[in-house]
Design a protein around this motif. Structure first.
Motif, short mmCIF file in Angstrom:
data_model
loop_
_atom_site.label_atom_id
_atom_site.label_comp_id
_atom_site.label_asym_id
_atom_site.label_seq_id
_atom_site.Cartn_x
_atom_site.Cartn_y
_atom_site.Cartn_z
N LEU A 17 -1.60 4.65 4.63
CA LEU A 17 -2.31 3.70 5.48
C LEU A 17 -1.98 2.26 5.11
O LEU A 17 -1.98 1.38 5.98
CB LEU A 17 -3.82 3.91 5.39
N VAL A 18 -1.68 2.02 3.83
CA VAL A 18 -1.31 0.68 3.40
C VAL A 18 0.14 0.41 3.74
O VAL A 18 0.50 -0.66 4.24
CB VAL A 18 -1.56 0.50 1.89
N ALA A 19 1.00 1.38 3.49
CA ALA A 19 2.43 1.22 3.77
C ALA A 19 2.68 0.96 5.25
O ALA A 19 3.58 0.21 5.62
CB ALA A 19 3.20 2.46 3.32
N SER A 20 1.86 1.55 6.11
CA SER A 20 2.05 1.37 7.55
C SER A 20 1.74 -0.05 8.00
O SER A 20 2.12 -0.46 9.10
CB SER A 20 1.16 2.35 8.32
N ALA A 21 1.05 -0.83 7.15
CA ALA A 21 0.74 -2.22 7.48
C ALA A 21 1.83 -3.18 7.06
O ALA A 21 1.72 -4.39 7.29
CB ALA A 21 -0.59 -2.62 6.83
N GLY A 22 2.88 -2.66 6.45
CA GLY A 22 4.02 -3.49 6.09
C GLY A 22 4.18 -3.71 4.60
O GLY A 22 3.28 -3.42 3.79
N GLU A 23 5.32 -4.25 4.24
CA GLU A 23 5.63 -4.46 2.82
C GLU A 23 4.67 -5.44 2.16
O GLU A 23 4.26 -5.25 1.01
CB GLU A 23 7.07 -4.99 2.70
N ARG A 24 4.27 -6.46 2.87
CA ARG A 24 3.35 -7.46 2.31
C ARG A 24 2.02 -6.82 1.93
O ARG A 24 1.45 -7.13 0.88
CB ARG A 24 3.15 -8.57 3.32
N ALA A 25 1.54 -5.91 2.78
CA ALA A 25 0.29 -5.22 2.49
C ALA A 25 0.43 -4.35 1.25
O ALA A 25 -0.48 -4.30 0.40
CB ALA A 25 -0.13 -4.37 3.68
N GLY A 26 1.58 -3.69 1.12
CA GLY A 26 1.80 -2.84 -0.04
C GLY A 26 1.82 -3.63 -1.33
O GLY A 26 1.23 -3.22 -2.34
N ILE A 27 2.48 -4.77 -1.31
CA ILE A 27 2.55 -5.61 -2.51
C ILE A 27 1.17 -6.14 -2.88
O ILE A 27 0.77 -6.15 -4.04
CB ILE A 27 3.53 -6.78 -2.29
N ARG A 28 0.43 -6.57 -1.87
CA ARG A 28 -0.92 -7.10 -2.12
C ARG A 28 -1.82 -6.00 -2.67
O ARG A 28 -2.66 -6.25 -3.55
CB ARG A 28 -1.50 -7.66 -0.82
N PHE A 29 -1.65 -4.79 -2.18
CA PHE A 29 -2.44 -3.65 -2.65
C PHE A 29 -2.15 -3.38 -4.13
O PHE A 29 -3.07 -3.19 -4.93
CB PHE A 29 -2.10 -2.42 -1.81
N LEU A 30 -0.89 -3.41 -4.50
CA LEU A 30 -0.51 -3.19 -5.89
C LEU A 30 -1.05 -4.31 -6.79
O LEU A 30 -1.51 -4.06 -7.91
CB LEU A 30 1.01 -3.13 -6.03
N GLU A 31 -1.01 -5.52 -6.29
CA GLU A 31 -1.48 -6.66 -7.07
C GLU A 31 -2.97 -6.55 -7.37
O GLU A 31 -3.43 -7.02 -8.41
CB GLU A 31 -1.20 -7.96 -6.32
N PHE A 32 -3.72 -5.94 -6.46
CA PHE A 32 -5.16 -5.80 -6.68
C PHE A 32 -5.43 -5.02 -7.97
O PHE A 32 -6.24 -5.43 -8.81
CB PHE A 32 -5.81 -5.09 -5.50
N PHE A 33 -4.75 -3.90 -8.14
CA PHE A 33 -4.97 -3.06 -9.32
C PHE A 33 -4.28 -3.61 -10.56
O PHE A 33 -4.74 -3.42 -11.68
CB PHE A 33 -4.52 -1.63 -9.05
N ALA A 34 -3.14 -4.28 -10.36
CA ALA A 34 -2.39 -4.79 -11.50
C ALA A 34 -2.92 -6.11 -12.03
O ALA A 34 -2.87 -6.38 -13.23
CB ALA A 34 -0.91 -4.95 -11.12
#
Length: 320
Positions: A17-34
Motif C-alpha cells: 500500500l505504501v509502495a503503490s503511492a510512489g518512491e517518495r512515500a516509501g522513503i518517507r515510510f522508512l524514515e519514520f521507523f529509522a
C-alpha cells in the motif's frame, strides 16, 4: 512487515500500500521507523501495529496508503478491541497517528486519517505487574547458587532491580564503569527511558552482591564492557556479549520456579517489589518517585501495591 525487526533501514520492508503511492512515500515510510523512533521496543510495537493495519486495509480493498480514510481506521480499531486490551489498542492507534503525522509533514498524504478517531476508554489507578512480598523476594535471592559466575550475575541483576528500582532495560545497558565509588559508598549509574541519566547510592545488600559479582568474575578490569553478560557456550564463564532482555526474563522465571514461587513474575516485577517494600517501611511517595526517576508521583502510585494486602484481609472477613 508485521514480523520484521526494524533495527536498520535496510531491514525494513515497504508494504504494498505504501509502495503503490510512489518512491517518495516509501522513503518517507522508512524514515519514520529509522529516524523518528529511537526506542527499539517502541519501534517493534509500532511496526507490528502498522503492518497489521496496512495488511487489513489491503484485504479491505484499499489501493494505496493515500486512500486510507478515518472510517478505515475506526473500523480497524473497533476490530482490535474485540481481541486486545484497551491499552494495547490505544498504543496501536498511537502508532497510526504518529505514522500519518509523519507522512503529512512529508507531503505524502494530505491529512491524518487517524487524528479524528477515538480509542477505547481506559483509566487505571494500579499497575498489573505481579509483585513479590519481601519474604518471597528474600527467598528468591537466597535460593540462588552463587558458587558460579552465572549465579553471581543473576543475584546481582535481580538485587539491582529490587534495591535501585531499575528498569531491566537500564540495568542491562549498564557498563562495568557504571558501578563506582563516591562518598565512600558504591553507586550505580542508570540510563533510563528517554535518555534520562540517573544515579543513586547502593543499598548495603546490593553493594555486597555487586562487589561479590565483580570481584569473583574479574569484570572490574573491563570498565567499558557490559556489566551483565551472557555465558559462553560450554564454558560456564561470562562472555563479552551483553545479556539480552528476553534471556533475563527467562532467567527470572527459572529462578522463581526453582525457589518455589508460584507467581508468574517478569523483569518488571522487581521494580514494583522494591517500590512497594520501600513504601511499606515508611518511605515517602515523593522520594520513591525520585529514586525510580519518575516525572510524577502518579506514575509511582501505579507501583504501590500495599493495598493488595489490605484487600485480602478484608476479603477474609466474609465468613459463611
Amino acid at each position: 512487515m508485521a514480523n520484521t525487526a526494524l533495527v536498520l533501514p535496510a531491514g525494513v520492508t515497504v508494504p504494498a500500500l505504501v509502495a503503490s503511492a510512489g518512491e517518495r512515500a516509501g522513503i518517507r515510510f522508512l524514515e519514520f521507523f529509522a529516524s523518528a523512533i529511537r526506542n527499539p521496543h517502541t519501534r517493534r510495537a509500532y511496526a507490528r501495529a502498522v503492518g497489521d493495519f496496512l495488511g487489513w486495509c489491503a484485504g479491505a480493498g484499499v489501493s494505496s496508503i493515500t486512500a486510507v480514510q478515518p472510517l478505515h481506521v475506526a473500523a480497524w480499531v473497533e476490530l482490535q478491541t474485540q481481541t486486545s486490551s484497551a491499552p494495547t489498542v490505544k498504543q496501536q492507534l498511537a502508532a497510526l497517528r504518529h505514522l500519518f503525522d509523519w507522512l503529512v509533514t512529508g507531503q505524502v498524504v494530505p491529512v491524518n486519517p487517524a487524528a479524528s478517531v477515538r480509542g477505547p476508554s481506559h483509566t487505571t489507578k494500579q499497575g498489573k505487574t505481579p509483585v513479590l512480598d519481601a519474604t518471597e523476594a528474600r527467598q528468591l535471592l537466597d535460593g540462588i547458587d552463587v558458587t558460579t559466575p552465572v549465579g553471581l550475575r543473576d543475584r546481582a541483576l535481580i538485587a539491582l532491580m529490587v534495591f535501585s528500582f531499575a528498569r531491566v532495560g537500564a540495568a542491562l545497558a549498564m557498563r562495568v564503569e557504571d558501578v563506582y565509588v563516591q562518598q565512600r559508598r558504591l553507586w550505580v549509574r542508570l540510563r533510563e527511558k528517554g535518555g534520562k541519566a540517573h544515579a543513586m547510592p547502593c543499598h548495603h545488600t546490593l553493594e555486597a552482591y555487586l562487589h561479590a559479582y565483580l570481584d569473583s568474575t574479574g569484570l572490574a578490569a573491563e570498565p567499558k564492557g557490559p556489566l551483565f553478560r551472557t555465558i559462553a557456550r560450554g564454558t560456564g564463564q561470562l562472555s563479552a556479549r551483553p545479556l539480552p532482555q528476553q534471556d533475563a526474563h527467562a532467567m527470572v522465571r527459572r529462578r522463581a520456579l526453582a525457589a518455589g514461587i508460584g507467581t508468574a513474575i517478569g523483569n518488571h516485577t522487581f521494580r514494583a517489589t522494591g517500590i512497594t517494600a520501600y513504601l511499606k517501611n515508611g518511605g515517602t511517595l515523593e522520594n520513591a518517585a525520585a529514586m525510580a526517576n519518575h516525572a510524577s508521583t502518579r506514575t509511582t502510585q501505579l507501583y504501590d501495591r500495599r493495598c493488595d494486602e489490605i484487600s485480602q484481609d478484608e476479603i477474609e472477613r466474609i465468613r459463611v
